[in-house]
Write an enzyme that holds these catalytic residues in place. Structure first.
Site, PDB file in Angstrom:
ATOM      1  N   CYS A  70      -7.744   1.987  -1.167  1.00  0.00           N
ATOM      2  CA  CYS A  70      -8.130   2.979  -2.175  1.00  0.00           C
ATOM      3  C   CYS A  70      -9.290   2.523  -3.050  1.00  0.00           C
ATOM      4  O   CYS A  70     -10.205   3.305  -3.330  1.00  0.00           O
ATOM      5  CB  CYS A  70      -6.934   3.367  -3.035  1.00  0.00           C
ATOM      6  SG  CYS A  70      -6.324   2.079  -4.161  1.00  0.00           S
ATOM      7  N   HIS A 109      -3.351   2.379  -7.995  1.00  0.00           N
ATOM      8  CA  HIS A 109      -4.135   3.298  -7.171  1.00  0.00           C
ATOM      9  C   HIS A 109      -5.345   3.800  -7.957  1.00  0.00           C
ATOM     10  O   HIS A 109      -5.268   3.997  -9.172  1.00  0.00           O
ATOM     11  CB  HIS A 109      -3.287   4.487  -6.711  1.00  0.00           C
ATOM     12  CG  HIS A 109      -4.035   5.446  -5.840  1.00  0.00           C
ATOM     13  ND1 HIS A 109      -4.561   5.090  -4.627  1.00  0.00           N
ATOM     14  CD2 HIS A 109      -4.382   6.754  -6.024  1.00  0.00           C
ATOM     15  CE1 HIS A 109      -5.182   6.131  -4.091  1.00  0.00           C
ATOM     16  NE2 HIS A 109      -5.089   7.142  -4.916  1.00  0.00           N
ATOM     17  N   ASP A 124     -10.068  12.093  -4.215  1.00  0.00           N
ATOM     18  CA  ASP A 124      -9.337  10.904  -3.770  1.00  0.00           C
ATOM     19  C   ASP A 124      -9.420  10.818  -2.253  1.00  0.00           C
ATOM     20  O   ASP A 124      -8.743  11.559  -1.543  1.00  0.00           O
ATOM     21  CB  ASP A 124      -7.881  10.972  -4.223  1.00  0.00           C
ATOM     22  CG  ASP A 124      -7.101   9.714  -3.881  1.00  0.00           C
ATOM     23  OD1 ASP A 124      -7.652   8.836  -3.190  1.00  0.00           O
ATOM     24  OD2 ASP A 124      -5.924   9.620  -4.304  1.00  0.00           O
TER      25      ASP A 124
END
Length: 272
Positions: A70, A109, A124
């Site tokens: 991520c 995250h 995202d």
């Protein structure tokens, strides 16, 4: 200045046209990034350093034909959107996907808040098997379809929970606030996930890629293809050669620059 070679990135994801700081460009970049650059943990798996500066992200994910997790995906996207002219804020989230309700999680995250002429959106491209394939409007309690699943943002005080609908049921992915996070915050989590003995990213392979009509998902030796029509195909990977073929094939990962990968894959199957 982002320091990113924007033209090289746009070629990497297959973007064709003029990139502008508008919602249409954001949607195209988001969709194409998720399809072209896979989620993968090979660096942590083989003990390769994971750097988050712009030059390292470009070298690995753009020019190196690799994917990442991520922090790599979304920090790369932040640099790209900055270069295009968007106003971007980096946020942090607590993962709730496959986490029991009584278990607390850290802000491990990374995601983005992107301002457009049509309002603020969440972007995202780095949440593994549930990576968004479209930006989501930062608006509460509305169902938002994407090229894959539908999502919604459920508010609670200053927090939002991102939920996705799978098999007709809403499931939580992560919880976030709108307080901006700094790269130093991500560096801490990045190091922890790459080095802590209990990190899930050290013991096996995790990879995901969102093609236009399906999702490819790999967890250790279990490979699944989730089709947008609801069908799922599941396979057990039998040996290191087959696993390497999957990584280079459906996941599109260039493997020639991953140090010690073949030896680590062999040990993975010896252990099993």
């Amino acid at each position: 200045m982002s320091g990113i070679d924007l033209d090289a990135y746009l070629r990497r994801i297959g973007f064709d046209g003029a990139a502008k700081a508008d919602l249409a460009t954001l949607r195209d970049v988001h969709r194409l990034h998720a399809a072209a650059i896979p989620f993968e943990n090979l660096s942590a798996f083989v003990g390769e350093p994971i750097a988050l500066d712009a030059a390292a992200l470009e070298a690995k994910l753009v020019r190196g034909g690799r994917g990442g997790w991520c922090f790599e995906h979304n920090l790369l996207l932040r640099h790209v959107l900055d270069a295009i002219g968007f106003e971007v804020a980096t946020l942090a989230a607590r993962v709730r996907w496959n986490v029991p309700p009584n278990v607390q999680t850290a802000r491990s995250h990374c995601l983005l808040k992107v301002a457009t002429g049509e309002g603020d959106f969440i972007a995202d491209v780095g949440f593994g098997g549930q990576t968004l394939t479209a930006p989501l409007r930062l608006a509460a309690d509305i169902v938002q379809p994407t090229p894959h699943e539908s999502y919604r943002l459920v508010p609670s005080g200053e927090r939002f929970t991102l939920e996705t609908r799978i098999d007709g049921e809403w499931q939580s992915l992560y919880v976030f606030e709108l307080h901006e996070a700094l790269q130093a915050d991500y560096e801490v989590s990045n190091w922890y996930l790459a080095h802590h003995p209990q990190s899930q990213f050290l013991s096996g392979i995790i990879a995901a890629r969102a093609a236009s009509d399906r999702r490819h998902a790999l967890r250790h030796t279990r490979y699944a293809v989730h089709h947008c029509d609801g069908r799922t195909e599941r396979f057990e990977v039998r040996d290191a050669s087959a696993l390497r073929g999957l990584l280079a094939g459906p996941f599109g990962i260039r493997l020639d620059g991953v140090p010690g990968l073949d030896a680590r894959l062999a040990r993975l199957f010896e252990r099993d």
